[in-house]
Design a protein around this motif. Structure first.
Motif, short mmCIF file in Angstrom:
data_model
loop_
_atom_site.label_atom_id
_atom_site.label_comp_id
_atom_site.label_asym_id
_atom_site.label_seq_id
_atom_site.Cartn_x
_atom_site.Cartn_y
_atom_site.Cartn_z
N ARG A 716 -15.01 6.30 -5.14
CA ARG A 716 -14.97 4.83 -5.08
C ARG A 716 -15.85 4.35 -3.92
O ARG A 716 -15.82 4.91 -2.82
CB ARG A 716 -13.53 4.37 -4.84
CG ARG A 716 -13.34 2.87 -4.68
CD ARG A 716 -11.89 2.55 -4.34
NE ARG A 716 -10.95 3.07 -5.31
CZ ARG A 716 -10.07 4.03 -5.05
NH1 ARG A 716 -10.02 4.58 -3.84
NH2 ARG A 716 -9.25 4.46 -5.98
N ALA A 717 -16.63 3.32 -4.19
CA ALA A 717 -17.42 2.67 -3.14
C ALA A 717 -17.10 1.18 -3.14
O ALA A 717 -17.17 0.53 -4.18
CB ALA A 717 -18.91 2.88 -3.36
N SER A 718 -16.75 0.64 -1.97
CA SER A 718 -16.35 -0.77 -1.86
C SER A 718 -17.26 -1.47 -0.85
O SER A 718 -17.34 -1.06 0.31
CB SER A 718 -14.89 -0.89 -1.41
OG SER A 718 -14.02 -0.27 -2.33
N TYR A 719 -17.94 -2.49 -1.33
CA TYR A 719 -18.83 -3.28 -0.48
C TYR A 719 -18.09 -4.54 0.00
O TYR A 719 -17.48 -5.25 -0.79
CB TYR A 719 -20.08 -3.69 -1.23
CG TYR A 719 -20.94 -4.70 -0.50
CD1 TYR A 719 -21.90 -4.27 0.42
CD2 TYR A 719 -20.78 -6.07 -0.71
CE1 TYR A 719 -22.69 -5.20 1.10
CE2 TYR A 719 -21.56 -6.99 -0.03
CZ TYR A 719 -22.52 -6.55 0.88
OH TYR A 719 -23.28 -7.46 1.55
N TYR A 720 -18.16 -4.80 1.31
CA TYR A 720 -17.52 -5.97 1.91
C TYR A 720 -18.58 -6.83 2.58
O TYR A 720 -19.39 -6.34 3.37
CB TYR A 720 -16.50 -5.56 2.97
CG TYR A 720 -15.32 -4.78 2.43
CD1 TYR A 720 -14.15 -5.43 2.04
CD2 TYR A 720 -15.36 -3.41 2.31
CE1 TYR A 720 -13.06 -4.71 1.55
CE2 TYR A 720 -14.29 -2.68 1.83
CZ TYR A 720 -13.14 -3.34 1.45
OH TYR A 720 -12.07 -2.62 0.96
N GLY A 721 -18.57 -8.11 2.24
CA GLY A 721 -19.45 -9.04 2.93
C GLY A 721 -18.98 -9.31 4.34
O GLY A 721 -17.91 -8.90 4.77
N ARG A 738 -21.84 -6.48 7.19
CA ARG A 738 -21.75 -6.08 5.79
C ARG A 738 -21.70 -4.55 5.73
O ARG A 738 -22.59 -3.88 6.25
CB ARG A 738 -22.94 -6.60 5.00
CG ARG A 738 -23.02 -8.12 4.97
CD ARG A 738 -24.30 -8.57 4.24
NE ARG A 738 -24.34 -10.02 4.09
CZ ARG A 738 -24.84 -10.86 5.00
NH1 ARG A 738 -25.33 -10.37 6.13
NH2 ARG A 738 -24.84 -12.16 4.78
N HIS A 739 -20.69 -4.01 5.06
CA HIS A 739 -20.51 -2.56 5.07
C HIS A 739 -19.97 -2.08 3.73
O HIS A 739 -19.33 -2.83 2.99
CB HIS A 739 -19.54 -2.15 6.18
CG HIS A 739 -20.03 -2.50 7.56
ND1 HIS A 739 -20.98 -1.75 8.22
CD2 HIS A 739 -19.71 -3.52 8.39
CE1 HIS A 739 -21.23 -2.29 9.40
NE2 HIS A 739 -20.47 -3.37 9.54
N THR A 740 -20.22 -0.80 3.45
CA THR A 740 -19.71 -0.15 2.25
C THR A 740 -18.85 1.03 2.66
O THR A 740 -19.26 1.86 3.47
CB THR A 740 -20.87 0.35 1.36
OG1 THR A 740 -21.66 -0.78 0.96
CG2 THR A 740 -20.33 1.05 0.12
#
Length: 804
Positions: A716-721, A738-740
């Motif tokens: 799973r990869a989750s990108y957060y603004g 901003r990170h994943t």
């Protein structure tokens, strides 16, 4: 937060190259001898009262998150597990904000935590007694503590991403989270999970590595059958977690070293649930559940260096670090009967929930006592409880293609109580007080008899919900609800839903509704005097009811309900193993409740005199007030593809995202109507930007779930603004960046027999941007606690289990 093409490109690029929770979370929990149902047959009970409707056939967007997907993670916190696989849910991990460290709130679609209704088996869950009064996401909210429900007790969770006050009542402005408990007549399992951090910490003033800070969870469940259809499902969980520390180096000591503790609290927790049901005669079923949790959490306040601790230098010659110990007990249960009565489906139930939070301050001192001070204090307790009784009636008629008519009534009684702590936690000693020293336990002062209060209220409501399948293609829903509260009067809400299936593979849907949220008893009556860190220094701050002498003088008025208008429009596309839902929404909030600025005595001689008249030692004051207006616009998208390949196994691909933008109408910001002249500013920059930028404007999760016989892998990869933790000036803002975050789990999982999993959360050891030295004079706050994915770093875990 604005939607920019560059942001969308970054998201797409991240997911293209990341190892993408398949909607294993979209699969209803199978029984021990059953496979998961197909996507288009996942029957939902949230957002519709028509029986047999699947999540892809509804007029409102509903996510179905299986208990299996929630358990197949490194975390055993339900709130964190939900946030990992549901892109519209945010679950930050605040620190140094007193009780909110231990009882964390979750947000849906960027709205306040108390604007999401939480149900257990369709019945309203009790809120926490805690009021989040310090500088965290959800400041001012008293929300349901999702972590009181263990994942091992779950069959699934349904998340309705749509306004639903007309269907369910107060709080359902952002949507509804409906927790469904296991119903098992047989089978069982036991699991032990052990994990630890293996991380490199880079803060503004230095770097260090941590290997340790372990957490251990043991859980078990058992299904027991009796009679023809009776079941009793028992579930239990034990958690023991050491505290984490991500504080920066303290520039005030030589040589510079870490003096604070900033991170997750230490927790020891016991939770148990029982869910049962049995048929009565030919037409009725008796059902009920009961859950109980005991949680002991220990977080840290800011350190007191030797210079600040001079009054108690005989006890703490080297200074001290106060520990805030919260002991939370939560109990909830329900008993009901449902069945067929003269052709009508009838469900009658009564439920009770109670949360008590007792506060203790450890390793501390009351400076007013000098070296004769105790070092451990009982600070008092908060107690919230509610009774709910409801009757729901529905029937399907052969009108049009089908017509479902549902109506019901609900009564609720809520209570809130503050009990004072021991005198030493808040008062001067009877004799020999140290001159010039304010009383109270350092770190967290106790509740005094002036804070003690006991209040309650009642409400009664009724609703009518009609859902008509006019033709094969057209579905229309209408709902209306009226409510009466003993403390503020009457309110009414309505909702209309439409769905048109243009083709078997393509449908359009939309809703329009009004909503409301009643001000909580905590918001109306909570009062305390506590140290609040402002610009690096603790300031003794009073939280006063809006109608108190202090609140009224500063502009407070009786609190009224928040109001909302919700609009959504979306589409459903499906073909074979592929499905895609896209839903755009707009939520307009009026008369919004918020906690005011901390108005300090230094503002004016009038404010100083007002605070002095309270005889509490408070140096600042705050209170709740209505009047803000804001608008939330966003898009939810969920795409899922299931690919069976025979010998190569089955692949589930999922990409799910939420884009949202919140704007506060500056012209609506209330100004003081009190007696203080000049009037203080009630809502300044930091409060407004917390609403607008305190949760991520973009969050996208991509996953691959592969399984072959007993082997499975989830990646799973989750990108957060970016999230802004705003200060009083732009220079004081703290951005997360901003990170994943990438998670990976490999498991061997038989339906019956031994189970084993190895996994890593945050595989690449990603942190939010650290707090720059200029905004961290004490070195305590190493990272922004608004960060939507926390600031723990890489976490490695193993899970052993046995199912039978």
């Amino acid at each position: 937060m604005r939607f920019r093409s560059s942001s969308l490109l970054a998201i797409a690029t991240t997911l293209a190259f990341a190892v993408p929770p398949a909607f294993a979370q979209d699969t209803a929990e199978p029984q021990a001898d059953q496979a998961p149902p197909p996507e288009d047959t996942q029957i939902v009970v949230t957002g519709t009262r028509a029986q047999g409707r699947s999540r892809l056939d509804t007029a409102s967007p509903v996510d179905v998150l299986s208990g299996t997907a929630l358990r197949n993670q490194g975390t055993t916190e339900l709130g964190a597990a939900l946030a990992a696989i549901a892109p519209s849910i945010d679950f930050p991990r605040p620190s140094a904000v007193d009780g909110t460290d231990a009882i964390r709130p979750a947000t849906l679609r960027g709205l306040s935590p108390d604007q999401t209704l939480v149900l257990i088996n369709g019945v309203r869950a009790n809120a926490s007694a805690l009021l989040n009064i310090n500088g965290s996401v959800g400041r001012g909210a008293a929300a349901v503590d999702l972590n009181t429900i263990p994942a091992t007790a779950l069959e699934r969770i349904e998340v309705l991403r749509d306004g639903a006050s007309a269907q369910y009542g107060s709080d359902a402005i952002a949507g509804v989270i409906n927790v469904r408990l296991r119903e098992a007549r047989s089978g069982g399992g036991a699991t032990a999970t052990y994990g630890f951090y293996a991380t490199d910490i880079d803060t503004a003033r230095g770097s260090r590595s941590v290997t340790g800070e372990p957490a251990f969870t043991a859980s078990a469940w058992q299904g027991i059958g009796f009679g023809e259809d009776g079941y009793v499902t028992l579930s239990g969980e034990y958690l023991n977690r050491e505290a984490t520390n991500r504080a920066d180096f303290d520039p005030r000591v030589t040589p510079s070293r870490v003096t604070g503790r900033f991170g997750d609290p230490a927790v020891e927790q016991y939770t148990g649930y029982i869910n049962a049901g049995t048929g009565i005669g030919d037409n009725f079923k008796l059902y009920g559940w009961f859950g109980y949790q005991d949680r002991d959490s220990r977080s840290a306040a800011f350190p007191r260096l030797p210079a600040a601790a001079g009054a108690v230098s005989g006890i703490y010659p080297n200074g001290f670090l106060p520990i805030i110990n919260t002991k939370s007990t939560n109990a909830n249960g329900a008993l009901g009967i449902k069945g067929d009565l003269a052709g009508w489906d009838v469900d009658l139930n009564v439920a009770y929930g109670r949360n008590k939070i007792a506060y203790y301050t450890r390793n501390s001192a009351n400076y007013a006592y000098g070296n004769a001070s105790p070092t451990s204090f009982y600070d008092g307790a908060l107690i919230y409880d509610q009774w709910v009784a409801g009757l729901d009636v529905s029937r399907k008629f052969d009108v049009f293609q089908s017509l479902n008519v549902a109506f019901g009534i609900e009564g609720r009684r809520e209570g809130f109580k503050i009990t004072p702590g021991e005198p030493a936690s808040w008062n001067y000693p009877a004799t020999g007080a140290v001159p010039g020293q304010a009383p109270g336990a350092q770190g967290f002062g106790g509740f005094s008899p002036l804070n003690a209060i006991e209040r309650s209220r009642k409400n009664v409501s009724g609703y009518l919900d009609i859902e008509a399948q006019i033709t094969d293609k057209l579905l229309i829903g209408l709902a209306g609800r009226g409510e009466h509260y003993t403390d503020f009067g009457d309110t009414a809400t309505g909702k209309v839903s439409l769905r048109y299936d243009i083709a078997p593979w393509f449908a359009l849907r939309g809703t329009a509704s009004t909503g409301f949220r009643a001000p909580s008893l905590q918001q109306q009556y909570f009062t305390s005097i506590a140290s609040v860190v402002q610009n690096g220094s603790p300031v003794l701050t009073g939280t006063f009811p809006s109608v108190s002498v202090v609140g009224a003088a500063l502009g407070g008025l009786p609190l009224e309900p928040e109001r909302s208008t919700n609009l959504s429009v979306g589409t459903v596309i499906r073909s074979g193993g592929f499905d895609l839902t896209i839903d755009a929404y707009q939520i307009r909030l009026r008369n919004q409740l918020a906690l005011s600025e901390n108005i300090q005595a230094s503002f004016s001689p009038q404010v100083a005199a007002l605070l002095a008249s309270t005889n509490t030692g408070a140096q600042a004051a705050r209170f709740f007030i209505n009047g803000l207006r804001s608008r939330v616009r966003g898009i939810d998208a969920v795409a899922h593809y299931r690919l069976p390949t025979g010998d190569a196994g089955t692949f589930d691909f999922t990409i799910a995202g939420n884009l949202n933008q919140t704007k506060v109408d500056r012209s609506s910001i209330p100004t003081s109507t009190g007696t203080i002249n000049p009037a203080p500013v009630l809502f300044a920059r930091s409060r407004i930007l917390t609403i607008e930028q305190g949760t991520p404007g973009q969050k996208v999760t991509g996953s691959i779930d592969w399984s072959l016989d007993k082997l499975a892998i989830t990646a799973r990869a989750s990108y957060y603004g970016d999230v802004n933790q705003p200060g009083t000036t732009p220079a004081a803002d703290i951005h997360s960046g901003r990170h994943t975050i990438t998670d990976l789990e490999l498991r061997y999982q038989a339906l019956k027999g031994a189970q084993f999993a190895l996994g890593v959360n945050n595989l690449f050891d990603v942190y939010p941007d650290y707090t720059i030295a200029a905004n961290n004079s004490t070195g305590v706050v190493g990272f922004p606690y608004y960060s939507p994915f926390g600031f723990g770093g890489r976490y490695v875990y193993a899970r052993l289990g046995l199912s039978w």
